[in-house]
Write a protein that holds these residues in place. Structure first.
Motif, mmCIF file in Angstrom:
data_model
loop_
_atom_site.group_PDB
_atom_site.id
_atom_site.type_symbol
_atom_site.label_atom_id
_atom_site.label_comp_id
_atom_site.label_asym_id
_atom_site.label_seq_id
_atom_site.Cartn_x
_atom_site.Cartn_y
_atom_site.Cartn_z
ATOM 1 N N PHE A 20 30.213 34.928 46.320
ATOM 2 C CA PHE A 20 31.416 35.639 46.728
ATOM 3 C C PHE A 20 32.730 34.887 46.567
ATOM 4 O O PHE A 20 33.793 35.495 46.725
ATOM 5 N N SER A 21 32.732 33.590 46.289
ATOM 6 C CA SER A 21 34.008 32.912 46.027
ATOM 7 C C SER A 21 34.627 33.471 44.753
ATOM 8 O O SER A 21 33.918 33.828 43.817
ATOM 9 N N PHE A 22 35.967 33.550 44.713
ATOM 10 C CA PHE A 22 36.588 34.040 43.489
ATOM 11 C C PHE A 22 37.993 33.482 43.340
ATOM 12 O O PHE A 22 38.586 32.954 44.293
ATOM 13 N N ALA A 23 38.500 33.595 42.106
ATOM 14 C CA ALA A 23 39.837 33.106 41.774
ATOM 15 C C ALA A 23 40.652 34.233 41.166
ATOM 16 O O ALA A 23 40.100 35.173 40.579
ATOM 17 N N ALA A 24 41.984 34.146 41.296
ATOM 18 C CA ALA A 24 42.878 35.151 40.722
ATOM 19 C C ALA A 24 44.073 34.449 40.099
ATOM 20 O O ALA A 24 44.651 33.533 40.693
ATOM 21 N N GLU A 25 44.452 34.879 38.909
ATOM 22 C CA GLU A 25 45.538 34.225 38.177
ATOM 23 C C GLU A 25 46.875 34.395 38.871
ATOM 24 O O GLU A 25 47.749 33.546 38.762
ATOM 25 N N ASP A 26 47.051 35.504 39.581
ATOM 26 C CA ASP A 26 48.299 35.779 40.292
ATOM 27 C C ASP A 26 47.983 35.914 41.786
ATOM 28 O O ASP A 26 47.388 36.893 42.211
ATOM 29 N N TYR A 27 48.387 34.922 42.553
ATOM 30 C CA TYR A 27 48.063 34.943 43.976
ATOM 31 C C TYR A 27 48.681 36.137 44.693
ATOM 32 O O TYR A 27 48.122 36.640 45.680
ATOM 33 N N LYS A 28 49.827 36.632 44.205
ATOM 34 C CA LYS A 28 50.470 37.771 44.852
ATOM 35 C C LYS A 28 49.603 39.015 44.731
ATOM 36 O O LYS A 28 49.487 39.802 45.684
ATOM 37 N N ASP A 29 48.994 39.204 43.577
ATOM 38 C CA ASP A 29 48.089 40.336 43.390
ATOM 39 C C ASP A 29 46.874 40.186 44.288
ATOM 40 O O ASP A 29 46.406 41.151 44.897
ATOM 41 N N LEU A 30 46.370 38.952 44.399
ATOM 42 C CA LEU A 30 45.221 38.678 45.274
ATOM 43 C C LEU A 30 45.557 39.031 46.721
ATOM 44 O O LEU A 30 44.793 39.736 47.390
ATOM 45 N N VAL A 31 46.700 38.563 47.196
ATOM 46 C CA VAL A 31 47.082 38.813 48.585
ATOM 47 C C VAL A 31 47.257 40.308 48.844
ATOM 48 O O VAL A 31 46.813 40.834 49.877
ATOM 49 N N SER A 32 47.886 41.009 47.914
ATOM 50 C CA SER A 32 48.086 42.450 48.082
ATOM 51 C C SER A 32 46.755 43.182 48.195
ATOM 52 O O SER A 32 46.571 44.048 49.060
ATOM 53 N N ARG A 33 45.837 42.842 47.336
ATOM 54 C CA ARG A 33 44.542 43.523 47.340
ATOM 55 C C ARG A 33 43.748 43.200 48.604
ATOM 56 O O ARG A 33 43.019 44.051 49.128
ATOM 57 N N LEU A 34 43.872 41.981 49.087
ATOM 58 C CA LEU A 34 43.198 41.629 50.334
ATOM 59 C C LEU A 34 43.770 42.415 51.509
ATOM 60 O O LEU A 34 43.097 42.598 52.528
ATOM 61 N N GLN A 35 45.004 42.872 51.364
ATOM 62 C CA GLN A 35 45.632 43.684 52.404
ATOM 63 C C GLN A 35 45.417 45.178 52.167
ATOM 64 O O GLN A 35 45.988 46.008 52.862
ATOM 65 N N GLY A 36 44.571 45.510 51.184
ATOM 66 C CA GLY A 36 44.258 46.903 50.905
ATOM 67 C C GLY A 36 45.295 47.604 50.070
ATOM 68 O O GLY A 36 45.299 48.841 49.995
ATOM 69 N N VAL A 37 46.179 46.847 49.397
ATOM 70 C CA VAL A 37 47.217 47.438 48.561
ATOM 71 C C VAL A 37 46.840 47.233 47.102
ATOM 72 O O VAL A 37 46.585 46.102 46.671
ATOM 73 N N SER A 38 46.797 48.322 46.328
ATOM 74 C CA SER A 38 46.388 48.215 44.939
ATOM 75 C C SER A 38 46.922 49.392 44.137
ATOM 76 O O SER A 38 47.548 50.305 44.674
ATOM 77 N N ARG A 39 46.652 49.384 42.855
ATOM 78 C CA ARG A 39 46.967 50.509 41.978
ATOM 79 C C ARG A 39 45.780 51.445 42.004
ATOM 80 O O ARG A 39 44.713 51.125 41.500
ATOM 81 N N SER A 40 45.965 52.631 42.577
ATOM 82 C CA SER A 40 44.805 53.480 42.838
ATOM 83 C C SER A 40 45.186 54.953 42.862
ATOM 84 O O SER A 40 46.317 55.311 43.194
ATOM 85 N N ASN A 41 44.204 55.786 42.510
ATOM 86 C CA ASN A 41 44.380 57.231 42.690
ATOM 87 C C ASN A 41 43.643 57.730 43.926
ATOM 88 O O ASN A 41 43.663 58.922 44.225
ATOM 89 N N GLY A 42 42.975 56.808 44.637
ATOM 90 C CA GLY A 42 42.303 57.170 45.882
ATOM 91 C C GLY A 42 40.898 57.700 45.723
ATOM 92 O O GLY A 42 40.256 58.083 46.717
ATOM 93 N N LEU A 43 40.377 57.698 44.495
ATOM 94 C CA LEU A 43 39.012 58.180 44.262
ATOM 95 C C LEU A 43 38.024 57.033 44.423
ATOM 96 O O LEU A 43 38.132 56.015 43.748
ATOM 97 N N GLU A 44 37.066 57.193 45.317
ATOM 98 C CA GLU A 44 36.007 56.204 45.491
ATOM 99 C C GLU A 44 34.692 56.830 45.029
ATOM 100 O O GLU A 44 34.388 57.981 45.368
ATOM 101 N N PHE A 45 33.938 56.058 44.264
ATOM 102 C CA PHE A 45 32.732 56.632 43.657
ATOM 103 C C PHE A 45 31.719 55.552 43.326
ATOM 104 O O PHE A 45 32.022 54.348 43.341
#
Length: 509
Positions: A114-139
């Motif tokens: 489960f350890s992981f790395a991200a090239e842009d820490y800002k994108d990592l932090v946003s996603r950890l806070q549940g913020v992302s580019r999404s249409n809201g479809l989960e499948f």
């Protein structure tokens, strides 16, 4: 908790095998290395690799099990720099210094999954806070039997999303995107690519077969979409028993107050039993897990909820009681927690239930009868913290210190730092937490979340009311998941140990 100071192996500061004579040897080696660099103009930028190694050497849970992370691994500065330069790709470097990471050795042999790395820490932090580019479809995606063709099944639609405004719902099936049939090779590009808008080619089950129905649904991804993890909350009355039901899909601090209000409503409604639906919850913040557990059990602040176990280097600096977290009486923002003071709780789980979700189950177990319904959980019993290249803050990410992060290195890493034990000292659930009553989701009958007839909830209610012998919920159609929309989310399989550890390291000399 007091602050602990850990020594780092820092470039040019200390190498265990250096000659005690301060005169020539190390200087000669440095000069020789400079001559080599001058002859080779393609010098590797190792700032990212250096940051990763320093943080992993100090904090990684399995640091002592990885020879390349040993404190005495490098005899000289030159040897250290050569090691960093040997892998010019920071992402590959990170996974190589993890302990048998799944990306390197495969699932069967993996220790660190489960350890992981991200090239842009800002994108990592946003996603950890549940913020992302999404249409809201989960499948979830599945393979057609004996074929490389793929079909998708909608598991839920996020609140206030683009998909929530379209004619699509839980249980719907799709087999193509923009007129192309989905298969094992193209599904990532078609569903998770750069395309902002795509059109799903829908299908349905006819005579136990998935058949195209000529229906199309067009969806558009929205930047900075913040998914509310509280998908459904209601009070059901069955056989004269008031049952609180919460479908909760991620431990996100931004929604803690709304979550507390949900329990306030349960309390005012006089619920007697509680169902926590974590079937799609991949985890999140430990502080929110503490809040939910306290809402279930009570604000018993003298009772231990978890004990964090770090690597031996960190653990050896602890005094008795350090790393321990009790149940809480307030939210992070200071609101009094609405507690139900229950002696029993029902939790719905699947193999997508992970990390902070499992932490709630395990942390409550010594105090509350936890009745688990569904299938075995993921088995993530470790926690992590976000690190960035900010040495003065011991590499811990602090949103108030973004100006101090190395502008030449924007990488962020989320390594596993330890495991959480419950009050009984139990943390051994790497293979997952096994349900008391097992039932797989039925692809042909997913039902409506929160509806008493939805199969997993129906089984749970039957256990609450004692009427389990009156229903047959045997699934008609099950399959192994190929991939899920959640697999690319940074907040999946994450237990963020926020606010529970602060360790300082000396500045680079």
């Amino acid at each position: 908790m007091k602050k602990y100071f850990l020594s780092l192996l820092v470039l040019g500061v200390c190498f265990t095998a250096c000659n005690k004579n301060d005169d020539a040897p190390l200087v000669e080696e440095v000069i020789e290395e400079e001559e080599v660099v001058e002859e080779n103009p393609q010098v590797v930028n190792i700032e990212a690799q250096n940051f990763m190694w320093q943080a992993m050497n100090a904090f990684y849970f399995w640091q002592e099990d990885v020879p390349d992370l040993a404190d005495d691994r490098f005899a000289t500065q030159v040897a250290y720099e050569d090691f960093l330069e040997d892998e010019p790709n920071p992402e590959d470097f990170f996974y190589q210094i993890c302990y048998n990471h799944e990306r390197v050795v495969g699932e069967a042999a993996a220790i660190d999954r489960f350890s992981f790395a991200a090239e842009d820490y800002k994108d990592l932090v946003s996603r950890l806070q549940g913020v992302s580019r999404s249409n809201g479809l989960e499948f979830q995606l599945y393979l057609f039997q004996g074929s490389d063709d793929v079909y998708g099944v909608v598991t839920y639609i996020a609140r206030d999303s683009d998909a929530s405004t379209k004619d699509i719902k839980r249980g719907d099936i799709f087999i193509g995107v923009d007129g192309q049939r989905l298969n094992r090779t193209n599904f990532r590009d078609l569903l998770f690519g750069e395309n902002t808008t795509y059109t799903l080619d829908m299908a349905e089950i006819v005579d136990n077969s998935i058949t195209e129905n000529n229906k199309e649904v067009t969806l558009t991804k929205v930047d900075n979409f913040s998914e509310n993890p509280i998908l459904v909350s209601n009070v059901l009355e069955q056989s004269g028993i008031k049952i609180g039901y919460l479908m909760y899909n991620g431990f996100l601090a931004a929604f803690d107050e709304e979550l507390n209000n949900v329990f306030g409503n349960f309390k005012s409604e006089g619920v007697q039993e509680l169902v926590l639906d974590f079937r799609y919850n991949g985890g999140g913040r430990v502080s929110t897990a503490v809040q939910i557990a306290s809402s279930v059990y009570g604000t018993n602040t003298n009772d231990l909820f978890l004990k964090a176990r770090y690597n031996n280097k960190i653990q050896s600096t602890f005094d008795p009681g350090d790393g321990e977290t009790n149940f809480s009486s307030t939210t992070i923002d200071g609101s009094p927690i609405n507690a139900l003071n229950l002696q029993r709780v029902y939790v719905i789980t699947t193999d997508r239930t992970a990390s902070a979700s499992e932490l709630v189950i395990n942390g409550l177990a010594p105090y509350v009868d936890v009745v688990q319904i569904g299938t075995t959980t993921t088995g993530k019993n470790e926690f992590s913290i976000t690190f960035v290249d900010d040495l003065e803050n011991s590499y811990f990410y602090d949103p108030d210190r973004e100006a101090n992060i190395n502008p030449n290195n924007q990488w962020g890493i989320q390594p596993l730092l330890g495991r959480n034990e419950n009050a009984d000292g139990f943390s051994d659930y790497t293979s997952g937490l096994v349900p008391n009553f097992e039932l797989e989701e039925d692809i042909s009958n997913l039902g409506v979340l929160g509806d008493p007839s939805e199969p997993l909830l129906a089984l749970t209610i039957s256990q609450i009311t004692g009427e389990s012998g009156k229903i047959d919920l045997t699934p008609a159609m099950t399959a192994n998941t190929l991939f899920g929309s959640y697999d690319l989310k940074e907040n999946t399989n994450v237990s963020l140990m926020d606010g529970l550890m602060h360790l300082d390291m000396p500045n680079r000399k």
